[in-house]
Design an enzyme around this catalytic site. Structure first.
Site, PDB file in Angstrom:
ATOM      1  N   PRO A   1      68.825  22.526  59.805  1.00 16.93           N
ATOM      2  CA  PRO A   1      68.808  23.838  60.476  1.00 16.93           C
ATOM      3  C   PRO A   1      67.720  24.708  59.867  1.00 16.93           C
ATOM      4  CG  PRO A   1      71.047  23.223  59.804  1.00 16.93           C
ATOM      5  CD  PRO A   1      70.125  22.235  59.160  1.00 16.93           C
ATOM      6  N   LEU A   2      66.882  25.284  60.693  1.00 13.98           N
ATOM      7  CA  LEU A   2      65.735  26.068  60.224  1.00 13.98           C
ATOM      8  C   LEU A   2      65.734  27.420  60.924  1.00 13.98           C
ATOM      9  CD1 LEU A   2      63.153  23.162  60.600  1.00 13.98           C
ATOM     10  CD2 LEU A   2      64.055  24.017  58.434  1.00 13.98           C
TER      11      LEU A   2
ATOM     12  N   GLN B   1      74.952  25.609  63.845  1.00 15.18           N
ATOM     13  CA  GLN B   1      75.259  26.095  62.496  1.00 15.18           C
ATOM     14  C   GLN B   1      75.517  27.593  62.533  1.00 15.18           C
ATOM     15  OE1 GLN B   1      72.342  26.941  59.271  1.00 15.18           O
ATOM     16  NE2 GLN B   1      73.313  25.256  58.167  1.00 15.18           N
TER      17      GLN B   1
ATOM     18  N   CYS C   1      72.934  29.327  52.258  1.00 14.16           N
ATOM     19  CA  CYS C   1      71.909  30.358  52.456  1.00 14.16           C
ATOM     20  C   CYS C   1      71.829  31.266  51.232  1.00 14.16           C
ATOM     21  CB  CYS C   1      72.227  31.187  53.708  1.00 14.16           C
ATOM     22  SG  CYS C   1      70.996  32.477  54.014  1.00 14.16           S
TER      23      CYS C   1
ATOM     24  N   LYS D   1      77.425  22.652  54.693  1.00 14.52           N
ATOM     25  CA  LYS D   1      76.187  22.499  53.927  1.00 14.52           C
ATOM     26  C   LYS D   1      76.247  23.421  52.717  1.00 14.52           C
ATOM     27  CE  LYS D   1      71.179  22.169  54.730  1.00 14.52           C
ATOM     28  NZ  LYS D   1      70.546  23.080  53.776  1.00 14.52           N
TER      29      LYS D   1
ATOM     30  N   HIS E   1      72.117  20.493  49.318  1.00 12.45           N
ATOM     31  CA  HIS E   1      70.735  20.833  48.981  1.00 12.45           C
ATOM     32  C   HIS E   1      70.639  20.828  47.459  1.00 12.45           C
ATOM     33  CE1 HIS E   1      67.125  23.763  49.657  1.00 12.45           C
ATOM     34  NE2 HIS E   1      66.902  22.922  48.687  1.00 12.45           N
TER      35      HIS E   1
ATOM     36  N   GLY F   1      66.361  18.343  50.370  1.00 12.39           N
ATOM     37  CA  GLY F   1      65.481  18.985  49.402  1.00 12.39           C
ATOM     38  C   GLY F   1      64.246  18.172  49.066  1.00 12.39           C
ATOM     39  N   ASP F   2      63.077  18.702  49.413  1.00 10.44           N
ATOM     40  CA  ASP F   2      61.777  18.149  49.011  1.00 10.44           C
ATOM     41  C   ASP F   2      61.443  16.785  49.614  1.00 10.44           C
ATOM     42  OD1 ASP F   2      61.444  20.380  47.469  1.00 10.44           O
ATOM     43  OD2 ASP F   2      61.904  19.402  45.564  1.00 10.44           O
TER      44      ASP F   2
ATOM     45  N   ARG G   1      61.379  21.653  55.240  1.00 11.06           N
ATOM     46  CA  ARG G   1      59.959  22.033  55.187  1.00 11.06           C
ATOM     47  C   ARG G   1      59.039  20.840  55.441  1.00 11.06           C
ATOM     48  NH1 ARG G   1      59.167  24.473  49.513  1.00 11.06           N
ATOM     49  NH2 ARG G   1      60.719  22.886  49.043  1.00 11.06           N
TER      50      ARG G   1
END
Length: 613
Positions: A249-250, A304, A336, A376, A407, A456-457, A480
């Protein structure tokens, strides 16, 4: 932090040049081949605020109390409002051949009813064929379309239509539109929550102390109502995340056109942007735009939301189930990091209040019908104080969550260091052990196993396979990495790096632009929105460093480059950190930006003016 990126003189030995690159990489800078580094240029800011990537900064987040609060963070004075044209044509006249009666009447309508005057005031047409007309055979914007000349006969004053394409595109292309009746009922507080009302009463009883109770018998009666819950996880839709290619989710950048783009590039699962439960329950138009999905996303589309109270979560879960049928999963955001939500007890704040989190998830599970509930989280809220392992243990014991995503960073850490995949693996083992015990327990063997995802990453196919080959991790969410390099799942499939040419990368932007105007419209206002969100996308997309100009692989997500030039002018332009260059790129597909277009980047944009040869 400023790093001296000046390259050694050509007369210096190769070993000295290699030493400089090693030093740069040790300090978080990408090692770009010497011939592509722009000499004597100061490097960009190392830190870029990426909180808006995953359930982060919301441009219009409101306090649930209704009180106005000062905006915080970078670029808090961003003006993102897009203006309409100088003369606004009444929507009843957008198609002259099928003109409708204006509900306000021509004399009282604030928009113009003079078609000739409106057409004379319009900006010149954008060159080419209208993307929407080309896709579905007609353009809903009608006379307002900025590509009007491609589907309008001036002599007959009629809009052109491709009947063959219209016939093929009869079914709705966008799903999960709430009805006006339901939205009005929410706004007037008259929507009937059949399941949530009872469940909220039960959950309320759990937080009341004995002195507040009228008598013990009433409490027992209330609990007895829910001995048999409406739905168990085994009766919900089945999720299968094993090795699935998942886009996290972004917020802001994870809009419908972007998700549709990712589906064309190999994504299996997508999520809508994080919604807030209270605005959903108030029938806010902007919030109800977030659960919408393109038809290509379902099945495999998740909604979400963030919630701070069990009553709002239960009601939101029920209305999502009843009003948006094309949803595969309902995900609670407990990761968040943004201060505003944290202070309200939402997002990562729920990790500090496990009992409250359990009530919220219980309410969601019982009110979401056959939609499975997932959660999440982060490693914890504070650095060097991981709490996810114990929290996950309690989640598994007390709730029937279909999946848990971790995350590998704390709230305090934000994006300042690399994700801790070692700890993610430890938590994965907890989930795996729980699933093994569940299989051995005859009373629980009919329920779904809880799936576990890391996050993550993840930026390369090597990152993806390293994570998915870890015991207990079913798959990973890519955030990302999918914004900077949208073809990441193509690399996962090919199991190799793809050195995309500048032309190929530009084609990806062309596809996004076409999807954007299909979604937001081809009129002046719609193009303004499409351009704005395309610039938001480019604020990540420009960070990609072509693998062909790197000295070594693998690239790392948090490495920042010194100033560099590409192998041709287009590659240099696509790598520019100047937001004015981003606007120029949008003009290749959306026409010249007008004086009324507003955009200010969220990130610190280090503009630079140097020769692009």
């Amino acid at each position: 932090m400023t790093v001296n990126t000046k390259r050694p003189n050509d007369s210096e030995v190769d070993s000295e040049a290699k030493k400089v690159h090693i030093d740069l990489r040790d300090k978080g800078w990408a090692a770009i081949k010497a011939e592509f580094v722009i000499k004597n240029e100061e490097a960009a800011d190392l830190y870029i605020n990426d909180d808006d990537a995953e359930g982060g900064d919301r441009d219009q987040v409101q306090e649930t109390t209704g009180k106005k609060k000062k905006k915080r963070g970078q670029n808090k004075n961003r003006d993102l409002r897009q203006e309409h044209g100088a003369i606004r044509l009444c929507t009843s006249l957008v198609d002259p051949d099928n003109a409708k009666e204006c509900r306000f009447g021509a004399e009282n309508c604030r928009s113009s009813h003079n078609i000739e005057e409106f057409l004379a005031s319009k900006e010149p047409d954008v060159e080419g064929i209208c993307p929407v007309f080309d896709a579905i055979g007609y353009c809903p914007a009608g006379l307002k379309c900025r590509w009007l000349g491609s589907h309008y006969d001036k002599e007959t004053n009629k809009l052109l239509k491709d009947l063959a394409k219209i016939e093929v595109n009869q079914e709705p292309r966008e799903l999960n539109r709430i009805t006006n009746d339901a939205k009005i009922a929410l706004q007037k507080k008259k929507y009937e929550f059949k399941t949530a009302t009872k469940m909220i009463s039960y959950l309320d009883s759990q937080v009341k102390n004995e002195a507040y109770m009228k008598n013990l018998e009433e409490k027992k009666d209330n609990q007895a109502e829910f001995v048999e819950v409406p739905f168990r996880v085994a009766e919900k839709k089945r999720l299968n995340f094993k090795n699935a290619k998942i886009v996290s989710p972004l917020t802001t950048v994870g809009n419908l056109p972007y998700r549709r783009l990712m589906k064309t590039l190999g994504a299996d699962v997508t999520y809508g942007e994080m919604a807030l439960t209270v605005p959903l329950l108030q029938g806010t138009n902007a919030e109800w735009a977030l659960p919408k999905a393109h038809k290509s996303e379902y099945p495999g589309f998740g909604v979400q939301f963030a919630a701070g109270k069990h009553w709002s979560a239960a009601k939101a879960a029920e209305i999502i189930y009843r009003e948006t049928p094309n949803v595969s999963e309902l995900n609670l955001n407990c990761g968040c990091p943004i201060d505003l939500l944290y202070r309200q007890g939402q997002g990562s704040a729920l990790m500090e209040q496990p009992s409250k989190l359990m009530r919220i998830l219980k309410g969601m599970n019982y009110c979401s019908g056959d939609i499975p509930v997932t959660v999440k989280i982060r490693t914890g809220t504070k650095d060097n104080k991981n709490t996810a392992k114990s929290l996950v243990g309690r989640l598994l014991e007390e709730n029937e969550v279909a999946a848990i995503t971790l995350h590998g960073r704390s709230r305090q850490q934000r994006y300042s260091r690399e994700a801790d995949w070692g700890y993610v693996g430890e938590v994965a083992q907890v989930v795996q052990d729980w699933n093994n015990r569940k299989e051995e327990n005859k009373d629980m063997s009919d329920t779904q196993a809880t799936q576990f995802l890391g996050n993550g990453d993840v930026y390369t196919f090597e990152d993806w396979y390293a994570a998915t080959n870890t015991p207990g991790i079913d798959s990973v969410m890519v955030a990302r990495g999918a914004l900077i390099k949208p073809w990441i799942f193509e690399e996962v499939e090919a199991q190799q790096y793809l050195d995309k040419s500048a032309s190929e990368r530009l084609d990806i932007l062309r596809t996004y632009a076409n999807f954007a105007v299909e979604h937001w419209g081809t009129d002046e206002y719609g193009i303004g929105l499409a351009r704005r969100f395309m610039c938001e996308f480019l604020s990540f997309y420009h960070r990609y460093i072509p693998v062909g100009i790197l000295e070594r692989l693998p690239p790392k997500l948090n490495e920042r480059p010194p100033k560099w030039k590409g192998r041709n002018d287009l590659e240099t332009l696509l790598g520019s950190s100047d937001y004015q260059d981003w606007i120029k790129i949008t003009e290749m597909f959306l026409g010249k930006a007008g004086e009324n277009f507003h955009f200010t980047p969220k990130h610190k944009s280090s503009s630079y003016e140097q020769s692009r040869d």
